[in-house]
Design an enzyme around this catalytic site. Sequence first.
Site, PDB file in Angstrom:
ATOM      1  N   LYS A 192       0.825  -1.211   0.000  1.00 47.43           N
ATOM      2  CA  LYS A 192       0.000   0.000   0.000  1.00 47.43           C
ATOM      3  C   LYS A 192       0.860   1.263   0.000  1.00 47.43           C
ATOM      4  O   LYS A 192       0.334   2.368  -0.039  1.00 47.43           O
ATOM      5  CB  LYS A 192      -0.904   0.028   1.247  1.00 47.43           C
ATOM      6  CG  LYS A 192      -1.958  -1.049   1.265  1.00 47.43           C
ATOM      7  CD  LYS A 192      -2.955  -0.854   2.410  1.00 47.43           C
ATOM      8  CE  LYS A 192      -2.396  -1.233   3.747  1.00 47.43           C
ATOM      9  NZ  LYS A 192      -3.392  -1.129   4.840  1.00 47.43           N
TER      10      LYS A 192
ATOM     11  N   LYS B 280       2.781   2.160   2.537  1.00 46.33           N
ATOM     12  CA  LYS B 280       2.823   2.685   3.907  1.00 46.33           C
ATOM     13  C   LYS B 280       4.013   2.096   4.645  1.00 46.33           C
ATOM     14  O   LYS B 280       4.243   0.896   4.592  1.00 46.33           O
ATOM     15  CB  LYS B 280       1.548   2.307   4.669  1.00 46.33           C
ATOM     16  CG  LYS B 280       0.303   3.004   4.191  1.00 46.33           C
ATOM     17  CD  LYS B 280      -0.924   2.508   4.914  1.00 46.33           C
ATOM     18  CE  LYS B 280      -1.063   3.169   6.266  1.00 46.33           C
ATOM     19  NZ  LYS B 280      -2.337   2.822   6.920  1.00 46.33           N
TER      20      LYS B 280
END
Length: 155
Positions: free
Chosen positions: A44, A46
Amino acid sequence: MVTVITYGTFDLFHFGHVRLLKRLQSLGDRLVIGCSTDEFNNLKGKKTVVPYAHRREILLSCRYVSDVFPEDNWEQKREDIIREKADIFGMGHDWTGKFDDLSDLVKVVYLPRTEGISTTEIKDFMRGAQASTSLISAGSDEQIDRIAVAGHRSA
């Protein structure tokens, strides 16, 4: 027994997380959490500070949480809902509308997030504090106190 299911990274666990979990748990008898794994967070884009195993341990220690399982991908939610026999799927309001397709299996609710706190804000504050490390290490105790107070006011 009413089971509530939610998902999240829960990095740098803070009072906003606690308040959200408390509200989610109050919707039923049992709250289960899909905690994003480090690998899924990487996909993602992140970057987490706290590793998955530690975030899972922190969540399990919270009195509002019944169980925690790994979230490895976006597509697993339907299987998780069925496996956990979930009745309610709850997320923060910043996800409003994104999981409405699950309403054929569960009641989908979006709850307001706690104002004034977010993991992103904490990370941004820490980046700013790290950038002023050389200033702090060279300063007097009085200067350090002023920097800390100024940083707290801006947060």
